[in-house]
Design an enzyme around this catalytic site. Structure first.
Site: not given
Length: 427
Positions: A21, A166, A312, A343
């Site tokens: 990131s 987000s 994540d 996922r």
């Protein structure tokens, strides 16, 4: 490929690659700051390389010197119309953040991605950017890449409440807001990773963070900086979990970034009973080394505001939960369904094929443990985090082989993963 199974204790010291990131944002902000930005510790995974190539195509001079990335920024006015389509590869971060940045540019651009990225929703940035005056659309009712974008030098400031948690959408709006005349406000549903806000300020920008509300008055100019990228906690998470679940293991994870918006996994594993010690903590730089030893763990509940702080890491946390005593419930994580893969489903199917007891739900998983894991034929499905989760799971397998298809996906974020794994197995 055939994965290593039946591993003995993992021992040794590991320096994980630079934070993905922060690496993206260092390149993006450096490209539009005035002057020479130097970046140490940059992640050289495929996602970040996609961002670098995009800015080269936009006329920014970027080269490697003495193990640093040197970016010759000319300010927001220094970008030029690309002669070709911008290919973002597998990187949702590249596409969404660069779309926000290009919102204020006086040219048209087409942005494409690979098969996986082409299935990821882009309406989440299309709507706010259109409100700011950008002509932008995706294919299939504006939902998916490719994206066609016509920038606007006269962007309008907006007040926008995020319908989802987000950091990428927040960041796209803030990067556009740096070029808009007036006050833009972004209101978050839950607080998400704040690297964009911190790094805008590091590059000399000004904004105000008040709880879940970020206020930015534009337009602004940024100034080049020297950036040192810490180790990626999302990559460290795989070794953290491996050390906790493989009997006799002891690992030292060096120079790990511990920005509080990213440390949810540390809180979860400690709550589950993990023995971890923080060494050489630098609170100002938000970096520490983490010593981890094998621990007996118990199930837990992961939900609410914790989810954006470990989104994540949820695949590898799911593996951890298969080895914990009792039930672990993951809730409020529906965003997992629109990552590089679904996922929730892929983690459930992969680990269940190895003997785990996981039930997928609409917004998470219910995991019962501990369970013995066995050999199976698996795939990354093009998702780097699924691949690394499976490789760590394979270390526990004592019966059968584990085969992993499409292992090249791991290059996205951790090019030296298998090399590091072999070293820890032999140290």
């Amino acid at each position: 490929m055939k994965l290593r199974t039946n591993a003995g204790p993992l021992q040794g010291t590991i320096q994980v690659p630079g934070d993905k990131s922060i690496s993206h944002r260092a390149v993006i902000l450096g490209a539009v700051a005035k002057g020479e930005t130097r970046v140490k510790g940059l992640l050289k995974g495929e996602d970040v390389l996609s961002t670098i190539q995009a800015f080269r195509n936009l006329g920014v001079r970027i080269e490697e010197k003495d193990d640093q990335l040197v970016i010759e920024g000319q300010g927001f006015q220094g970008l030029t119309a690309p002669c070709q389509t911008l290919n973002m590869g597998n990187s949702g971060t590249s596409m969404r953040l660069i779309a926000g940045l290009l919102a204020g540019q006086p040219f048209s651009v087409k942005m494409i991605g690979d098969e996986s990225l082409s299935k990821r929703p882009m309406d989440r940035i299309v709507y706010p950017l259109k409100q700011m005056g950008v002509e932008i659309s995706g294919e299939t009712d504006r939902q998916f890449p490719p994206l066609q974008l016509q920038g606007n030098r006269n962007l309008q400031p907006i007040t926008y409440t995020l319908p989802i948690s987000s950091a990428q959408v927040k960041s796209a709006i803030l990067l556009a807001a740096l070029q808009a005349k007036g006050t833009t406000q972004v209101v978050e549903k839950e607080i998400t990773r704040n690297h964009t806000e911190e790094m805008i300020q590091q590059f000399g920008g000004r904004l105000i963070v008040d709880g879940k509300r970020i206020t930015l008055v534009g337009p602004q100019q940024l100034t080049a900086q020297e950036i040192t990228v810490p180790g990626d906690i999302s990559s460290a998470a795989f070794w953290l979990v491996a050390g906790l679940i493989i009997p006799g293991s002891e690992l030292l994870l060096k120079n790990v970034g511990v920005n509080p918006t990213r440390t949810g996994i540390l809180e979860v594993v400690e709550k589950m009973g993990a023995q971890i010690v923080y060494e050489d903590m630098n609170k100002k730089e938000q970096v520490t080394s983490i010593r981890v030893v094998y621990s007996r763990l118990k199930g837990t509940i992961i939900s609410g505001g914790l989810i954006p702080r470990l989104i994540d890491e949820l695949p590898i946390i799911a593996l951890l939960a298969t080895q914990a005593q009792g039930t672990t419930c993951i809730k409020d994580a529906q965003e997992l369904r629109v990552k590089e893969t679904d996922r929730i489903q892929v983690v459930t199917d992969t680990l269940n094929s190895m003997g785990a007891n996981i039930k997928a739900t609409a917004d998470g998983m219910i995991i019962k443990g501990p369970t013995v894991l066995y050999g199976a034929n698996t795939s990354t499905y093009g998702d780097h985090r699924i691949g690394m989760m499976t490789a760590i799971a394979a270390l526990l397998v004592k019966q059968g082989q584990v085969h992993l298809d499409k292992e090249e996906a791991i290059m996205t974020s951790y090019p030296t993963f298998f090399k590091d794994l072999e070293r820890l197995c032999h140290d």
